[in-house]
Design a protein around this motif. Structure first.
Motif, short mmCIF file in Angstrom:
data_model
loop_
_atom_site.label_atom_id
_atom_site.label_comp_id
_atom_site.label_asym_id
_atom_site.label_seq_id
_atom_site.Cartn_x
_atom_site.Cartn_y
_atom_site.Cartn_z
N PHE A 1 1.63 1.60 5.36
CA PHE A 1 2.24 1.97 6.64
C PHE A 1 2.36 0.79 7.59
CE2 PHE A 1 1.51 6.06 4.86
CZ PHE A 1 2.54 6.84 5.36
N SER A 2 1.90 -0.38 7.18
CA SER A 2 2.27 -1.60 7.93
C SER A 2 3.67 -2.04 7.53
CB SER A 2 1.26 -2.71 7.65
OG SER A 2 1.32 -3.12 6.30
N ILE A 3 4.16 -1.51 6.39
CA ILE A 3 5.50 -1.84 5.89
C ILE A 3 6.52 -0.77 6.23
CG2 ILE A 3 6.87 -2.26 3.81
CD1 ILE A 3 4.35 -3.40 2.51
N MET B 1 2.75 -10.90 6.27
CA MET B 1 2.42 -9.48 6.14
C MET B 1 2.40 -9.05 4.68
SD MET B 1 4.18 -6.15 7.96
CE MET B 1 5.82 -6.40 7.26
N PHE B 2 3.44 -9.44 3.91
CA PHE B 2 3.51 -9.01 2.51
C PHE B 2 2.42 -9.67 1.67
CE2 PHE B 2 8.16 -8.27 3.54
CZ PHE B 2 7.96 -6.91 3.76
N ALA C 1 -9.33 9.89 5.83
CA ALA C 1 -9.24 8.46 5.50
C ALA C 1 -7.78 8.02 5.41
CB ALA C 1 -9.96 8.20 4.17
N GLY C 2 -6.95 8.84 4.76
CA GLY C 2 -5.53 8.51 4.66
C GLY C 2 -4.84 8.50 6.01
N ASN C 3 -5.14 9.48 6.85
CA ASN C 3 -4.50 9.55 8.17
C ASN C 3 -4.95 8.42 9.09
OD1 ASN C 3 -2.74 11.88 8.05
ND2 ASN C 3 -4.58 13.14 7.90
N LEU C 4 -6.19 7.98 8.93
CA LEU C 4 -6.64 6.84 9.72
C LEU C 4 -5.86 5.59 9.32
CD1 LEU C 4 -8.59 5.78 11.84
CD2 LEU C 4 -10.26 5.37 10.01
N GLY C 5 -5.60 5.45 8.02
CA GLY C 5 -4.77 4.33 7.57
C GLY C 5 -3.36 4.42 8.10
N ILE C 6 -2.81 5.65 8.16
CA ILE C 6 -1.46 5.85 8.70
C ILE C 6 -1.41 5.47 10.18
CG2 ILE C 6 0.25 7.64 9.27
CD1 ILE C 6 -0.58 9.05 6.67
N ALA C 7 -2.50 5.73 10.92
CA ALA C 7 -2.54 5.41 12.34
C ALA C 7 -2.66 3.90 12.57
CB ALA C 7 -3.71 6.13 13.01
N VAL C 8 -3.45 3.24 11.73
CA VAL C 8 -3.71 1.82 11.92
C VAL C 8 -2.58 0.96 11.37
CG1 VAL C 8 -5.29 -0.07 11.30
CG2 VAL C 8 -6.21 2.17 11.97
N GLY C 9 -1.97 1.40 10.26
CA GLY C 9 -0.97 0.59 9.57
C GLY C 9 0.16 0.07 10.45
N PRO C 10 0.85 0.94 11.20
CA PRO C 10 1.96 0.45 12.03
C PRO C 10 1.53 -0.57 13.08
CG PRO C 10 2.10 2.83 11.76
CD PRO C 10 0.78 2.41 11.20
N VAL C 11 0.29 -0.45 13.58
CA VAL C 11 -0.20 -1.43 14.55
C VAL C 11 -0.36 -2.79 13.88
CG1 VAL C 11 -2.09 -1.99 16.12
CG2 VAL C 11 -1.38 0.40 15.83
N LEU D 1 1.94 -6.52 14.41
CA LEU D 1 1.41 -7.86 14.67
C LEU D 1 2.11 -8.92 13.83
CD1 LEU D 1 -2.42 -7.02 14.77
CD2 LEU D 1 -0.88 -7.37 16.71
N PHE D 2 2.63 -8.48 12.66
CA PHE D 2 3.23 -9.45 11.73
C PHE D 2 4.71 -9.20 11.49
CE2 PHE D 2 -1.28 -9.10 10.54
CZ PHE D 2 -1.66 -10.43 10.62
N VAL D 3 5.33 -8.37 12.33
CA VAL D 3 6.71 -7.98 12.07
C VAL D 3 7.66 -9.18 12.07
CG1 VAL D 3 7.27 -7.52 14.50
CG2 VAL D 3 8.49 -6.29 12.68
N HIS D 4 7.33 -10.23 12.81
CA HIS D 4 8.17 -11.42 12.84
C HIS D 4 7.72 -12.47 11.83
CE1 HIS D 4 10.27 -9.80 16.24
NE2 HIS D 4 9.17 -9.72 16.96
#
Length: 409
Positions: free
Chosen positions: A43-45, A182-183, A160-170, A174-177
């Motif tokens: 979810f960071s991707i 990130m990858f 655990a999965g939902n916590l990852g979903i919450a943290v991932g986009p944040v 941070l690395f979107v640029h």
């Protein structure tokens, strides 16, 4: 005089509960931490995929939609098949294999900077990894435990999965640029979790486990009512998830909306484990009434069209989803004649069916209200469906239950 123990009850006494004073075994902790990290990576991707595909492939949004649709199809439509594979090769092997697919997908995203088509390959690899990982992850947590432990373990896996979903986009923001960083980081996380899972305790064969059936019967033994209720749950739920961001533009601050959506995921993390035991004892109709009632309240609140109304609506939906999603899975496990792995795969297919219907029907209805200049009316229609559809499904289910027993799907 006490009744003699049934064979199932006698088998339960030989199962491996967590050691006294500990909520989870070491293996369960390892899988829970792995589930959190996998979702942080994924979810960071995911939130930035549309932009990434458009830039790398130099195509329009219609083509991007086709690619994303294909990835969704891989994730959900293949779930019964991948669950059947996991049932055959074992849960530990399935987790490791899934994480290798995730790792290859992350590496393909990284290489996609130079060879753009590898970005599509990476998306499909990660989708395939998710299809195999999800039923194996959830089944490993409840493997060889008594029914009384299932609510706690299923809710912990979801948390655990939902916590990852919450943290991932944040993390992704941070690395979107700096997509290469990130990858590379995501691929390292996937590979690290895969390596850790190599050392997991291999699950043992349960004496009273359901027989492994041929692939052509991957939908055989499905618990029909939980499957349908799950599909309906995600049909209405995904309308909130897919269309609220568009509706909120110009009606509330972007930062407030982002905080509300993070609060939604964190609400699931907190609420579901707190209510797990109570939900486990609750009747299915009662849980459906509470869950869909909260969803209806939240959807109706969105019609207010301002920040406080949206925040309140999101909070109500978070509570309703915590109850409804957990009870759907528990009922599927209880009603299925197949292994927990296959039952979770069948439930994932139900999620895909509901999500697909939400995209097809919900998008058309949203567009109609948008053209008519009365978007708040869309949420009132969804709220009405939250009231009518579960009543209809439970009524039909009760009527079918009175008929002579026949073979399930």
């Amino acid at each position: 005089m006490a009744a003699p123990a049934t064979p199932r009850a006698a088998a339960d006494t030989s199962r491996w509960p967590a050691p006294r004073g500990r909520a989870f075994t070491r293996a369960q902790w390892a899988v829970l931490i792995g589930g959190f990290l996998v979702n942080v990576g994924s979810f960071s991707i995911y939130p930035y995929l549309a932009v990434l595909l458009r830039e790398r492939l130099d195509v329009g949004m219609a083509q991007v939609g086709v690619v994303l649709g294909a990835a969704t199809l891989v994730q959900f439509a293949s779930a019964p098949a991948t669950a059947a594979v996991a049932e055959r090769i074992g849960l530990k092997r399935s987790l490791v294999a899934a994480l290798l697919l995730y790792s290859l997908g992350g590496a393909a995203f990284l290489a996609g900077q130079r060879v753009p088509v590898l970005t599509v390959a990476g998306l499909l690899l990660i989708s395939g990894g998710g299809s195999l990982y999800s039923p194996a992850y959830r089944s490993y947590l409840v493997h060889d435990v008594g029914d009384e432990h299932r609510p706690r373990l299923v809710s912990a896996g979801n948390a655990a999965g939902n916590l990852g979903i919450a943290v991932g986009p944040v993390v992704g923001a941070l690395f979107v640029h700096r997509p290469a960083v990130m990858f590379a980081a995501v691929t390292t996380v996937y590979a690290g979790v895969a390596l850790g899972h190599v050392f997991l305790r291999r699950e043992r064969r349960v004496a009273d486990a359901p027989p492994v059936e041929p692939f052509r019967r991957m939908l055989h033994g499905v618990a029909v009512l939980p499957f349908v209720v799950t599909a309906v749950s995600f049909y209405v739920h995904m309308q909130f998830y897919q269309y609220l961001s568009s509706y909120a533009q110009g009606r509330m601050a972007t930062l407030l909306f982002g905080a509300a959506m993070m609060g939604y995921s964190l609400g699931l993390v907190v609420v579901q484990p707190l209510v797990a035991e109570r939900v486990g004892r609750m009747s299915y109709p009662a849980a459906v009434a509470i869950g869909f009632g909260a969803l209806a309240t939240g959807m109706a609140a969105f019609a207010g069209g301002n920040g406080p109304a949206v925040v309140g609506g999101v909070a109500a939906i978070s509570v309703g989803s915590a109850v409804l999603f957990l009870k759907n899975d528990l009922e599927a496990l209880a009603g299925s004649r197949r292994s927990a792995t296959v039952a979770f795969g069948q439930q994932r297919l139900a999620v895909g069916v509901g999500s697909f219907l939400s995209g097809v029907a919900g998008g058309s209805v949203y567009g109609a209200f948008e053209r008519g200049g009365f978007l708040p009316g869309f949420w009132l229609v969804v709220a009405a469906q939250c009231v009518v559809l579960p009543v209809l499904v439970l009524t039909v289910g009760r009527w079918l239950g009175r008929r002579p027993a026949q073979d399930d799907l």
